[in-house]
Design a protein around this motif. Structure first.
Motif, PDB file in Angstrom:
ATOM      1  N   THR A 123      -1.474  24.165   0.339  1.00 44.68           N
ATOM      2  CA  THR A 123      -2.240  23.117   0.992  1.00 44.68           C
ATOM      3  C   THR A 123      -1.624  21.743   0.712  1.00 44.68           C
ATOM      4  OG1 THR A 123      -3.740  22.880  -0.897  1.00 44.68           O
ATOM      5  CG2 THR A 123      -4.369  24.453   0.831  1.00 44.68           C
ATOM      6  N   LYS A 124      -2.023  20.770   1.535  1.00 46.24           N
ATOM      7  CA  LYS A 124      -1.488  19.413   1.386  1.00 46.24           C
ATOM      8  C   LYS A 124      -2.624  18.396   1.355  1.00 46.24           C
ATOM      9  CE  LYS A 124       2.904  20.326   3.761  1.00 46.24           C
ATOM     10  NZ  LYS A 124       3.823  19.885   4.851  1.00 46.24           N
ATOM     11  N   GLU A 125      -2.340  17.274   0.733  1.00 43.60           N
ATOM     12  CA  GLU A 125      -3.315  16.185   0.680  1.00 43.60           C
ATOM     13  C   GLU A 125      -2.563  14.860   0.755  1.00 43.60           C
ATOM     14  OE1 GLU A 125      -7.253  14.791  -1.923  1.00 43.60           O
ATOM     15  OE2 GLU A 125      -5.935  16.392  -2.647  1.00 43.60           O
ATOM     16  N   LEU A 126      -3.075  13.958   1.607  1.00 45.27           N
ATOM     17  CA  LEU A 126      -2.490  12.632   1.737  1.00 45.27           C
ATOM     18  C   LEU A 126      -3.358  11.643   0.969  1.00 45.27           C
ATOM     19  CD1 LEU A 126      -0.469  10.613   2.994  1.00 45.27           C
ATOM     20  CD2 LEU A 126      -2.022  10.453   4.967  1.00 45.27           C
ATOM     21  N   PHE A 127      -2.801  11.074  -0.086  1.00 44.95           N
ATOM     22  CA  PHE A 127      -3.495  10.045  -0.839  1.00 44.95           C
ATOM     23  C   PHE A 127      -3.095   8.680  -0.282  1.00 44.95           C
ATOM     24  CE2 PHE A 127      -3.363  13.559  -3.901  1.00 44.95           C
ATOM     25  CZ  PHE A 127      -4.700  13.615  -4.288  1.00 44.95           C
ATOM     26  N   TYR A 128      -4.117   7.925   0.087  1.00 42.32           N
ATOM     27  CA  TYR A 128      -3.872   6.572   0.602  1.00 42.32           C
ATOM     28  C   TYR A 128      -4.349   5.575  -0.444  1.00 42.32           C
ATOM     29  CZ  TYR A 128      -4.594   2.315   3.350  1.00 42.32           C
ATOM     30  OH  TYR A 128      -4.580   1.025   3.803  1.00 42.32           O
ATOM     31  N   GLN A 188      -0.623  16.208  10.372  1.00 40.97           N
ATOM     32  CA  GLN A 188      -1.551  17.062  11.105  1.00 40.97           C
ATOM     33  C   GLN A 188      -2.148  18.138  10.185  1.00 40.97           C
ATOM     34  OE1 GLN A 188      -2.583  16.765  14.427  1.00 40.97           O
ATOM     35  NE2 GLN A 188      -1.555  14.795  14.138  1.00 40.97           N
ATOM     36  N   GLY A 189      -3.475  18.237  10.214  1.00 36.98           N
ATOM     37  CA  GLY A 189      -4.161  19.244   9.409  1.00 36.98           C
ATOM     38  C   GLY A 189      -4.199  18.926   7.926  1.00 36.98           C
ATOM     39  N   VAL A 190      -3.816  17.703   7.544  1.00 30.19           N
ATOM     40  CA  VAL A 190      -3.758  17.314   6.132  1.00 30.19           C
ATOM     41  C   VAL A 190      -4.994  16.474   5.783  1.00 30.19           C
ATOM     42  CG1 VAL A 190      -2.475  16.023   4.385  1.00 30.19           C
ATOM     43  CG2 VAL A 190      -1.238  17.354   6.110  1.00 30.19           C
ATOM     44  N   ARG A 191      -5.646  16.835   4.688  1.00 27.87           N
ATOM     45  CA  ARG A 191      -6.794  16.057   4.219  1.00 27.87           C
ATOM     46  C   ARG A 191      -6.323  14.699   3.710  1.00 27.87           C
ATOM     47  NH1 ARG A 191     -10.100  17.510  -1.330  1.00 27.87           N
ATOM     48  NH2 ARG A 191     -11.390  15.622  -1.391  1.00 27.87           N
ATOM     49  N   PRO A 215       0.850  -1.196   0.000  1.00 27.13           N
ATOM     50  CA  PRO A 215       0.000   0.000   0.000  1.00 27.13           C
ATOM     51  C   PRO A 215       0.881   1.239   0.000  1.00 27.13           C
ATOM     52  CG  PRO A 215       0.098  -0.946   2.191  1.00 27.13           C
ATOM     53  CD  PRO A 215       0.812  -1.904   1.286  1.00 27.13           C
ATOM     54  N   ILE A 216       0.338   2.347  -0.451  1.00 24.45           N
ATOM     55  CA  ILE A 216       1.141   3.568  -0.574  1.00 24.45           C
ATOM     56  C   ILE A 216       0.470   4.736   0.134  1.00 24.45           C
ATOM     57  CG2 ILE A 216       2.063   5.282  -2.198  1.00 24.45           C
ATOM     58  CD1 ILE A 216       3.569   2.644  -2.237  1.00 24.45           C
ATOM     59  N   ASP A 217       1.247   5.443   0.952  1.00 22.77           N
ATOM     60  CA  ASP A 217       0.880   6.769   1.466  1.00 22.77           C
ATOM     61  C   ASP A 217       1.618   7.792   0.614  1.00 22.77           C
ATOM     62  OD1 ASP A 217      -0.685   5.781   3.515  1.00 22.77           O
ATOM     63  OD2 ASP A 217       0.909   5.857   5.012  1.00 22.77           O
ATOM     64  N   LEU A 218       0.902   8.687  -0.010  1.00 29.43           N
ATOM     65  CA  LEU A 218       1.519   9.682  -0.891  1.00 29.43           C
ATOM     66  C   LEU A 218       1.102  11.071  -0.435  1.00 29.43           C
ATOM     67  CD1 LEU A 218       3.248   9.682  -3.580  1.00 29.43           C
ATOM     68  CD2 LEU A 218       1.086  10.275  -4.721  1.00 29.43           C
ATOM     69  N   LEU A 219       2.067  11.840   0.068  1.00 26.51           N
ATOM     70  CA  LEU A 219       1.796  13.197   0.540  1.00 26.51           C
ATOM     71  C   LEU A 219       2.093  14.192  -0.575  1.00 26.51           C
ATOM     72  CD1 LEU A 219       0.981  15.018   2.935  1.00 26.51           C
ATOM     73  CD2 LEU A 219       3.419  15.123   3.552  1.00 26.51           C
ATOM     74  N   VAL A 220       1.070  14.978  -0.926  1.00 19.94           N
ATOM     75  CA  VAL A 220       1.191  15.945  -2.024  1.00 19.94           C
ATOM     76  C   VAL A 220       1.038  17.357  -1.471  1.00 19.94           C
ATOM     77  CG1 VAL A 220       0.211  16.747  -4.206  1.00 19.94           C
ATOM     78  CG2 VAL A 220       0.302  14.290  -3.702  1.00 19.94           C
ATOM     79  N   THR A 221       1.993  18.222  -1.799  1.00 21.85           N
ATOM     80  CA  THR A 221       1.910  19.642  -1.461  1.00 21.85           C
ATOM     81  C   THR A 221       1.580  20.404  -2.731  1.00 21.85           C
ATOM     82  OG1 THR A 221       3.587  19.367   0.268  1.00 21.85           O
ATOM     83  CG2 THR A 221       3.116  21.617  -0.479  1.00 21.85           C
ATOM     84  N   TYR A 222       0.522  21.224  -2.673  1.00 18.33           N
ATOM     85  CA  TYR A 222       0.073  21.966  -3.849  1.00 18.33           C
ATOM     86  C   TYR A 222       0.706  23.347  -3.901  1.00 18.33           C
ATOM     87  CZ  TYR A 222      -3.433  18.278  -4.207  1.00 18.33           C
ATOM     88  OH  TYR A 222      -4.068  17.070  -4.327  1.00 18.33           O
ATOM     89  N   ALA A 223       0.579  23.969  -5.045  1.00 22.53           N
ATOM     90  CA  ALA A 223       1.172  25.306  -5.266  1.00 22.53           C
ATOM     91  C   ALA A 223       0.594  26.350  -4.323  1.00 22.53           C
ATOM     92  CB  ALA A 223       0.974  25.727  -6.727  1.00 22.53           C
ATOM     93  N   ASP A 224      -0.650  26.144  -3.879  1.00 19.38           N
ATOM     94  CA  ASP A 224      -1.270  27.117  -2.974  1.00 19.38           C
ATOM     95  C   ASP A 224      -0.912  26.881  -1.514  1.00 19.38           C
ATOM     96  OD1 ASP A 224      -2.687  24.867  -2.327  1.00 19.38           O
ATOM     97  OD2 ASP A 224      -4.637  25.583  -3.015  1.00 19.38           O
ATOM     98  N   VAL A 236      -6.859   6.438   9.875  1.00 22.74           N
ATOM     99  CA  VAL A 236      -6.054   7.663   9.895  1.00 22.74           C
ATOM    100  C   VAL A 236      -4.997   7.542  10.993  1.00 22.74           C
ATOM    101  CG1 VAL A 236      -6.106  10.147  10.306  1.00 22.74           C
ATOM    102  CG2 VAL A 236      -7.942   9.059   9.000  1.00 22.74           C
ATOM    103  N   GLU A 237      -3.774   7.979  10.698  1.00 24.38           N
ATOM    104  CA  GLU A 237      -2.680   7.919  11.668  1.00 24.38           C
ATOM    105  C   GLU A 237      -2.329   9.314  12.165  1.00 24.38           C
ATOM    106  OE1 GLU A 237       0.193   4.375  10.835  1.00 24.38           O
ATOM    107  OE2 GLU A 237      -0.062   5.466   8.962  1.00 24.38           O
TER     108      GLU A 237
END
Length: 621
Positions: free
Chosen positions: A548-553, A572-575, A537-546, A565-566
């Motif tokens: 904000t961050k998003e964690l794709f599981y 912390q504070g990441v969707r 399985p993959i946890d992928l943390l993405v930081t956007y240009a604006d 959720v861990e």
């Protein structure tokens, strides 16, 4: 309320269903031993009354005992192993060549008759009748006058003589630090019999397995000696070291030491005239003893500090991995490094504080992964050493380094050692029997390092909190029994709701490696590639240009479930967005984006054991 009661009953039934393997049983032993030590000649005479309970479903016409001291004789299997393995243990060999061109000679090969070890059986009876037996190396095979029926207890009476070998591995006399007696594997030990049959491994310096039982041990030794050992000393007022003035005078110049222990599967002790004894009590009620040589001020201070930390260790580990069930634990200087025994350890003592605390934490952690759970180290060495190293690392960071916030991956050093092994060409399947590795390097890094990785990476798969729950649930079900790795897997599956067959199979039984890459990042999508033959399985943390961050599981299809959720600081504070699962049969996976990504990371917690992490992150230029 009715629904809650029904749910509670269902959960209890579920736990009971997988609590033990179908038809599970275990043998039991009850040792009563008395030995008389001739300290001048390093020999002793022994008497044993052993009650052996056959809880199996078959009658036993034979039993076996281990005679470990017999390994310390020229021509033994241990001797030949030292002469033929590519990287023999330096403690057990002499290099007759150079560093560049080593020519190793087994130290056992040069032992003289008065230096070798042996255990010679003088008599052996079962239920008062003579037995027929033969000795083959380090094994004693006993043909019984009548079979021990299922459910029956047999009484063995044995007398034997023994010579303590020169200190070469674990047991012996006159260690490099000057300890007179390091008495490990010193008595004829009943071999282990379970659903897999008899475990009849010749002693070639590796690991052990034995049935749980009770020990009542009396030792007669020169009155000037102090003993530290397994179990609880029954007569501290009559011996040197535990009180200033013993109340009872020695007989024939010898003092009598009496120890008892319940529900352990190995008994060890060490003795020296210059030992001193100290003790402290943990908040949880465990009395911890230290028995050591006070060679200088620094050594004494280190042992004092180590004693205090050891009491904290038992409280910490009891809280995180299950309550320590015995009243005492003894840390005794002896042996040739560190080795665990029932309610005791022998460790070398002339160390700096960090090293001393580290080895004590490791050996004390074996009280769980080996002694509370009677793991078969000869078969599943990683389950023993790897999980012990995991417990050690967590406790060391919390108590010695005093980290208020634990590292996301507390065993990252173990990961690095595993990566080095994986890329060395020397890795062998972790399911290999402990004795059979082609090199000590492979054995050590499989058992200690890759075993740690298996535990921590399991938390990556099922979630950190589920891993913690698994350890405690496993304790509740399997304490004082003989679990297998599959039993641990089943508990983890029940706790998490995630199927783990693929993970345990590939990581234990193969040398396949994990290797993922971020192969493409554009304004619209991210493409990941599995470059290996080991899907995860993959946890992928993405930081956007604006900003904000998003964690794709991305779960793996074989998991048949998702981890929760861990609560890591990096998240912390990441969707968190759960995506469609990834097939192991499909080498690539594409994630669609709604806005531009400027940074992409596979598993920022570094718990995924990816052997090549350089392509696991992307930053826009």
């Amino acid at each position: 309320m009715r629904k809650l009661l029904i749910f509670g009953f269902f959960m209890l039934s579920s736990v009971l269903m997988f609590a033990q393997r179908a038809g599970y049983w275990q043998q039991a032993v009850d040792y009563r031993m008395e030995i008389d030590v001739d300290e001048k000649n390093y020999q002793y005479q022994g008497k044993m009354d052993l009650k052996y309970t056959n809880n199996s479903n078959q009658a036993l016409s034979k039993v076996y005992f281990h005679l470990y001291f017999n390994a310390f004789q020229p021509g033994s299997m241990m001797d030949h192993r030292l002469s033929n393995i590519s990287d023999p243990d330096s403690r057990m060999t002499k290099n007759l060549g150079t560093k560049e061109n080593p020519q190793y000679q087994s130290r056992i090969a040069t032992l003289t008759e008065d230096q070798i070890g042996y255990q010679k059986i003088k008599s052996l009876r079962m239920n008062g009748q003579p037995t027929t037996y033969k000795i083959d190396g380090t094994l004693l095979e006993v043909l019984l006058p009548q079979a021990i029926a299922a459910g029956q207890t047999a009484d063995f009476e044995m007398e034997w003589s023994a010579q303590v070998p020169e200190q070469i591995r674990r047991s012996g006399r006159n260690s490099s630090e000057g300890v007179a007696f390091s008495m490990a594997q010193w008595y004829p030990k009943m071999a282990h019999f379970d659903e897999f049959g008899w475990h009849l491994d010749e002693y070639v310096a590796r690991e052990f397995i034995a049935p749980f039982g009770n020990f009542d041990v009396t030792i007669h030794l020169n009155k000037d000696y102090v003993i530290g050992g397994s179990g609880k000393l029954q007569n501290p007022n009559q011996v040197k070291g535990y009180v200033k003035k013993p109340k009872v005078s020695p007989v024939n110049g010898k003092a009598t030491w009496h120890f008892k222990a319940e529900n352990i599967h190995d008994f060890a002790w060490a003795a020296d005239p210059n030992f001193v004894v100290d003790s402290a009590r943990s908040n949880g009620g465990v009395t911890v003893y230290t028995v050591f040589l006070p060679t200088n001020k620094e050594v004494k201070e280190n042992w004092k500090t180590a004693l205090s930390l050891a009491t904290e260790f038992f409280d910490y580990t009891s809280a995180h991995f299950g309550t320590y069930p015995w009243p005492t634990y003894s840390i005794v200087q002896g042996g040739d490094g560190g080795m665990e025994y029932g309610t005791a350890t022998l460790v070398t003592g002339g160390r700096n504080l960090k090293s001393l605390v580290g080895v004590i934490f490791h050996e004390a952690a074996h009280s769980w992964y080996q002694h509370l759970f009677g793991i078969n180290e000869t078969v599943d060495e990683w389950f023993d050493e790897g999980f012990t190293s995991y417990v050690q690392a967590l406790a060391f960071q919390a108590l010695f380094e005093k980290r208020e916030i634990p590292a996301p991956n507390p065993v990252i050093s173990g990961y690095r050692a595993y990566y080095k092994l994986a890329m060395s060409g020397k890795e062998e399947p972790m399911s290999l029997l402990a004795d059979y590795y082609n090199s000590n390097y492979a054995y050590s890094n499989e058992a200690y390092s890759k075993g740690q990785v298996l535990a921590e990476q399991l938390g990556y798969i099922i979630g950190k909190e589920n891993l913690q729950k698994t350890f405690l649930q496993f304790y509740d079900i399997w304490k004082l029994k003989h679990p297998t790795p599959n039993d641990f897997k089943r508990v983890a599956e029940e706790v998490s709701g995630i199927n783990l067959k693929w993970y345990f199979n590939l990581f234990i039984h193969t040398t396949r490696k994990i290797d993922y890459a971020i192969s493409k990042v554009s304004d619209q999508e991210i493409t990941l590639t599995n470059k290996s033959d080991f899907a995860m399985p993959i946890d992928l943390l993405v930081t956007y240009a604006d900003g904000t961050k998003e964690l794709f599981y991305i779960p793996l299809r074989e998991m048949r479930g998702d981890k929760p959720v861990e609560n890591f600081a990096v998240y912390q504070g990441v969707r968190r967005t759960v995506l469609e699962d990834w097939f192991w049969t499909k080498p690539t996976y594409t994630i669609r984006l709604n806005k531009k990504a400027v940074k992409v990371e596979i598993d920022p917690t570094q718990r995924l054991a990816d052997v090549e992490s350089a392509d696991n992150s992307y930053t826009a230029q």
